[in-house]
Design a protein around this motif. Structure first.
Motif, short mmCIF file in Angstrom:
data_model
loop_
_atom_site.label_atom_id
_atom_site.label_comp_id
_atom_site.label_asym_id
_atom_site.label_seq_id
_atom_site.Cartn_x
_atom_site.Cartn_y
_atom_site.Cartn_z
N ASP A 176 0.82 -1.21 0.00
CA ASP A 176 0.00 0.00 0.00
C ASP A 176 0.85 1.26 0.00
O ASP A 176 1.86 1.34 0.71
CB ASP A 176 -0.93 0.01 1.21
N LEU A 177 0.44 2.25 -0.82
CA LEU A 177 1.17 3.52 -0.85
C LEU A 177 1.15 4.17 0.53
O LEU A 177 0.15 4.10 1.25
CB LEU A 177 0.53 4.46 -1.88
N LYS A 178 2.25 4.84 0.87
CA LYS A 178 2.40 5.33 2.23
C LYS A 178 2.32 6.85 2.37
O LYS A 178 1.77 7.35 3.35
CB LYS A 178 3.75 4.87 2.80
N GLN A 179 2.86 7.64 1.42
CA GLN A 179 2.96 9.07 1.68
C GLN A 179 3.05 9.85 0.37
O GLN A 179 3.76 9.47 -0.56
CB GLN A 179 4.21 9.36 2.52
N ALA A 180 2.31 10.98 0.32
CA ALA A 180 2.35 11.87 -0.84
C ALA A 180 3.76 12.42 -1.04
O ALA A 180 4.53 12.58 -0.08
CB ALA A 180 1.35 13.01 -0.66
N ASP A 181 4.09 12.69 -2.30
CA ASP A 181 5.38 13.23 -2.76
C ASP A 181 6.48 12.19 -2.82
O ASP A 181 7.60 12.52 -3.26
CB ASP A 181 5.83 14.42 -1.89
N LEU A 224 15.17 1.62 2.05
CA LEU A 224 14.94 2.64 1.02
C LEU A 224 13.53 2.61 0.45
O LEU A 224 13.09 3.59 -0.16
CB LEU A 224 15.95 2.47 -0.12
N ILE A 225 12.84 1.49 0.62
CA ILE A 225 11.56 1.29 -0.06
C ILE A 225 10.42 1.32 0.95
O ILE A 225 10.42 0.56 1.93
CB ILE A 225 11.57 -0.06 -0.84
N ARG A 226 9.44 2.20 0.71
CA ARG A 226 8.29 2.33 1.61
C ARG A 226 7.18 1.35 1.27
O ARG A 226 6.47 0.86 2.15
CB ARG A 226 7.74 3.76 1.57
N SER A 227 6.97 1.11 -0.02
CA SER A 227 5.97 0.12 -0.45
C SER A 227 6.47 -0.55 -1.70
O SER A 227 7.27 0.02 -2.46
CB SER A 227 4.60 0.75 -0.68
N PRO A 256 12.00 10.82 -1.70
CA PRO A 256 12.95 11.55 -2.56
C PRO A 256 14.37 11.53 -2.03
O PRO A 256 15.34 11.51 -2.80
CB PRO A 256 12.38 12.97 -2.58
N THR A 257 14.52 11.51 -0.72
CA THR A 257 15.87 11.52 -0.13
C THR A 257 16.64 10.23 -0.36
O THR A 257 17.85 10.18 -0.13
CB THR A 257 15.77 11.78 1.38
N GLN A 281 20.64 6.80 -3.59
CA GLN A 281 21.16 5.53 -3.08
C GLN A 281 20.51 4.35 -3.78
O GLN A 281 21.17 3.36 -4.11
CB GLN A 281 20.95 5.45 -1.56
N LEU A 282 19.19 4.47 -4.03
CA LEU A 282 18.47 3.40 -4.73
C LEU A 282 19.04 3.20 -6.12
O LEU A 282 19.31 2.06 -6.54
CB LEU A 282 16.98 3.73 -4.81
N GLU A 283 19.23 4.28 -6.85
CA GLU A 283 19.70 4.17 -8.23
C GLU A 283 21.11 3.60 -8.30
O GLU A 283 21.45 2.90 -9.26
CB GLU A 283 19.61 5.55 -8.89
#
Length: 973
Positions: free
Chosen positions: A799-804, A856-859, A917-918, A922-924
């Protein structure tokens, strides 16, 4: 004086007669319009030395809930009777010999209250309006009220002379003159005796007894048939197969060993000293390492044919049986969670379109779900993962996969039978239920199966099994037995035969505890009555073991002895009824070379018309039966019991979004967890079974990875459900799928640790024109995956967690719409089926795990049914957040300029991930050199919006509307 009483219990005034309303509603669907009123009651039929006052006290204190129910007591021996009031009365009772758990529990409770009863049965009563048409009443009886496999309907007031189930058995040794039989006689014996062996096998048995210079007893023939059945010996997959796909020809000496098993052997060799497989393909369940103190077991079984005849009982004992598999693995494992996967025909099939002998798909679905629910919930085992799949070809032959995960202490994974050990039966008593279950499962279903093989359906009792499991684990820890197995398909025949294979055994059939009198020695031997385990107990431990079981209310009986003779000897009341060589029993089946051919289907790509928007396509996909919410099923299961569930079957703000996999913590003192998932996509198999199998493995693995499992330690199980493999083209498709299993498992490093096949899943009937029609299931491979995570707190839900937050797609989208849900809802045939890049996929999985582990991953959500569009919609309405997606970037990466492909392709090894975004940089860096594309952003808006390749909106819809479409199809009461 013995009297016969009936206690009728019905809703009190002002209470809703829910069963009556259900039947009336089903009558409308059936088209039985003359049935305008239905009143119902449940009743208990009691035989014993009881007077009216005693029965009234029993009814008031035990049988009826007097707050919402009323009851009436009357005699059944002619003194008085039930009141019909002009209505037409139908009584539905279990057939004699069918286990009636409610009646058994009621009788025990009556005894506990001091009331002496000789027999108790339950009954359901239906009063239909007096002017209802007789022909319609008969149809209602057959289609709605009763299942002929296990129930009988008696019209009018009951006048029962006796509630006893069986009379005393008079021993009579039956000998079958097999030595003088012709080939026609042998085939008739196999068919009518429900042995279901082919002519070559029957001739081999005949030659064996000619060599012995004697005829076979009935129980000897039954023993060989059980042992040689497809269910017990896997003689097709484990046999010799000549395979030809038009390009290459290959002779398999043992197809399973050269594909599925071989993959595991190769992986274990590659792991070397780091091998984490403990016991594979040699016990009731596979075992792998978990931590320093415990190993983990996993097994998935099928219970298809019994569930086709009696959905509740078939599924109920399917889950009960698979729980006993780990319990009978090594020296016994503790069950911690269940899985289930169901394949049904669509529930909106008209009653008029049902072939003879076929139950309605909705009734099948409701019965199967209830059967699994009641067993798992009552045993206190959470059901944490599963799937439901629909296809017209499952009509008459539903598939019911049941799985169990269990924990076993390190050092308890091995077992050994010793000469002189007692053969001990523990748990339920033996009855006629389940007779010929193993051989029946090896036969094609027909319109007559319900009548012919109704006895093959078992009835389970989860409370008994819970008591058995508890006492077995206690005895294991005390070291009271040396070996154990479950008493499943084939009953004592298979359990004792397998345990004593390398040794020998003598069994005293008259010692087996019976549910009722009248069973012959053969019925005792092959009955598949439930909740029974067979153990090898040293004589010096017998009394302590017996006393431990008795203290917990569990029956334990010594029924024989393991002997170093190499023979299986059966005796009844001191008389020998069977004497078979263990070598002939387990190694005497004749080798047969089966022909297997494969001809590729036309998979040419289809040109699909571009549209201005795809709102309706996404809505149709989300509302299709194979994608829509399975909440109606999931909510019936307890997934919280034992308190170890971390990621549940439903997640999100309202806990109603579809989770990719389950995460379970087996030890509440540790953060280490298990991950359970599955992969299933039969429609791919219509195009190419190789890529169907490859995709199923990829889906199961990526579901595990999506929630945080370590991809370097994922084990898989295979369950092949196929049609009639005597047909070369059907067997050829199975071989092609097995070849894919080898290739992908080795590439991914995911060993197969156990498996099960169910063949001959076809239903035959004679149509109105007198022609034989056959409905074969789609070739269906279920892959179940068992992963692990070091820290459940790092698990990720979909499930999506946060706008932006930023959205990425991991993996490449290809023009692979063949078998996709976009094609299904638009009735488009053909197209390229999704394939697997076995070089790239493991790299993507490892990078995903590294990113999740790093926080690094929220959802995260895997891309499967419905492709990217469906995945984003599900993430959005689960998190109650909007999303804006740009397809242009994906088009550049995949060199694709088609919105349809980018939205709905079901290419493998893909995920959508939500990243703050922060964390982007690191993810890439983790995904450098791998397909990773920034595709959009999470917002607080009400819509899910996709901007197409050319900039206009391909999809723009409120997530609430998408959720409503997704939840509606199976929102049953």
């Amino acid at each position: 004086m013995t009297m016969l009483w009936e206690v009728e219990i019905e809703p009190a005034d002002g209470q809703v007669d829910r069963e009556g309303n259900r039947v009336l509603q089903e009558c409308r669907v059936l088209g039985s319009n003359s049935v305008s009123n239905v009143r119902t009651a449940r009743s208990f039929l009691i035989q014993g030395e009881l007077d009216s006052d005693s029965v009234n006290r029993v009814a008031e204190s035990l049988l009826a809930d007097t707050v919402v129910e009323t009851f009436r007591v009357h005699r059944l021996d002619g003194a008085d009777g039930t009141m019909c009031g002009g209505a037409k009365l139908l009584n539905v009772l279990y057939k004699p010999g069918v286990t009636d758990n409610i009646a058994n529990s009621a009788q025990k409770a009556m005894s506990g209250l001091g009331f002496d009863t000789e027999a108790v049965r339950t009954c359901r009563k239906y009063w239909l309006n007096e002017n209802a048409d007789d022909a319609e009443i008969t149809r209602v009886s057959e289609k709605i009220l009763a299942n002929d496999a296990i129930e009988q309907v008696i019209a009018g007031a009951l006048r029962m002379e006796n509630l006893g189930i069986g009379s005393e058995y008079q021993f009579d040794l039956i000998t079958v003159p097999i030595r003088t039989m012709s080939d026609d006689d042998l085939e008739r014996l196999s068919r009518e005796g429900q042995l279901y062996l082919n002519l070559t096998e029957m001739q081999t048995i005949q030659a064996h007894f000619r060599e012995l210079d004697r005829d076979a007893t009935d129980v000897e023939l039954e023993t060989v048939a059980q042992t040689w059945s497809e269910h017990c010996s896997h003689k097709t997959l484990g046999g010799r197969v000549r395979y030809n796909d038009g390009k290459t020809e290959r002779l398999f000496e043992n197809m399973l060993k050269e594909t599925i098993f071989a993959a595991t052997v190769k992986i274990r060799e590659d792991l070397g000293d780091d091998d984490w497989c403990i016991s594979v393909f040699k016990d009731n369940a596979g075992i792998i390492t978990f931590d320093d103190e415990q190993h983990v077991c996993f097994k998935v079984e099928t219970h298809n044919h019994p569930s086709a005849l009696e959905p509740y009982g078939g599924a109920n004992t399917g889950i009960g049986g698979v729980i006993r598999d780990p319990l009978g693995t090594g020296l016994g494992a503790k069950p911690i969670c269940n899985t289930d996967v169901f394949c049904f025909a669509p529930p909106d099939v008209s009653y008029d379109d049902l072939p003879p002998g076929v139950l309605h798909p909705k009734a099948v679905a409701q019965g199967v779900v209830a059967g699994v629910r009641d067993y798992g919930n009552r045993m206190g085992i959470p059901t944490v993962n599963g799937a439901v799949y629909f296809d017209e070809r499952y009509l008459g032959n539903p598939l019911v996969y049941c799985g169990n995960v269990a924990m076993i202490p390190v050092g308890k994974e091995d077992k050994q039978v010793y000469p002189g050990d007692l053969i001990v039966s523990v748990g339920g008593r033996t009855g006629r239920d389940g007779i010929h279950g193993a051989t029946f499962s090896s036969a094609e279903l027909t319109e007559h199966s319900e009548t012919l093989s109704g006895g093959a359906v078992q009835i389970g009792n989860p409370i008994t099994e819970k008591m058995v499991a508890d006492v077995i684990l206690d005895a294991r820890d005390q070291g009271l037995y040396t070996a154990i197995t479950d008493c499943g398909a084939g009953g004592f025949s298979s359990a004792v035969g397998e345990m004593g294979e390398e040794l020998g055994a003598e069994v005293w059939l008259d010692k087996a505890p019976l549910k009722y009198t009248g069973l012959s020695y053969t019925e005792i031997w092959i009955s598949e009555a439930q909740e029974r385990m067979v153990l090898s107990v040293p004589p010096e431990n017998w009394q302590k073991f017996h006393d431990l079981c008795a203290a917990e209310g569990v029956e334990a009986t010594a029924i024989g002895e393991f002997q170093d003779t190499g023979r299986l000897v059966l005796k009844y009341d001191g008389q020998q009824v069977a004497d078979l060589s263990m070598d002939f029993l387990h190694n005497g089946r004749p080798p047969v070379i089966r022909e297997a051919t494969f001809v590729p289907a036309n998979s040419s790509s289809k040109d699909l018309p571009s549209k201005v928007d795809y709102n309706s396509d996404l809505t149709q996909i989300l509302g299709s039966l194979n994608v829509c919410s399975k909440e109606w099923v999931i909510r019936q299961y307890d997934h919280e019991v034992q308190a170890g569930s971390v990621i549940k079957p439903l997640v999100g703000v309202q806990n109603d979004g579809p989770s990719d996999a389950a995460v379970v913590r087996p030890d509440l003192q540790s953060q280490r967890g298990l991950v359970i998932s599955c992969g299933l996509n039969p429609h791919y198999g219509d195009i190419d079974p190789y890529w169907m199998a490859a995709s199923a493995i990829d889906e199961a693995v990526r579901n595990c990875v999506a929630v945080g499992a370590d991809p370097t330690k994922i084990a898989v199980l295979d369950n092949f459900c196929w049609g009639n493999t005597d047909k070369p083209e059907t067997l050829g498709s199975l071989v092609r799928a097995a070849l894919a299993c080898y290739d992908v498992a080795v590439a991914y490093g995911t060993p197969f640790i156990s498996g099960k096949d169910s063949l001959y899943n076809e239903f035959s009937f004679v149509d109105e024109a007198g022609d034989k029609q056959t409905v074969a299931i789609p070739s269906t491979l279920l892959i179940s995956a068992l992963g692990q995570t070091d820290d459940v707190r790092k698990s990720v839900s979909m499930d999506l967690k946060q706008a932006d937050n930023v959205l990425y797609q991991v993996g490449a989208t290809k023009n692979e719409l063949g078998g996709s849900h976009y094609c299904l809802v638009n009735d488009v045939k053909g197209g390229a089926v999704p394939q697997v890049d076995t070089v790239m996929a493991p790299k993507i999985f490892r990078a995903m795990h590294q990113a999740i582990h790093a926080g690094l991953i929220r959802s995260c959500h895997d891309l499967s049914e419905g492709g990217l569009a469906a995945a984003i919609a599900e993430m959005s309405f689960a998190g109650e957040l909007g999303a804006e997606i740009w397809l242009a970037a994906l088009g550049e990466v995949g060199r694709c300029d088609d919105d349809i492909v980018l939205l709905f392709s079901e290419s493998n090894t893909r995920f959508v991930i939500e990243v703050p975004p922060t964390c982007q940089k690191q993810l890439e860096s983790i995904f450098e050199g791998l397909p990773l594309t920034e595709i959009g952003i999470v917002n607080n808006g009400p819509n899910v919006m996709f901007r197409g390749i050319r900039g206009y909106g391909a999809i723009d819809m409120p997530w609430r509307d998408l959720k409503a479409s997704w939840q509606q199809p199976l929102a049953w009461d």
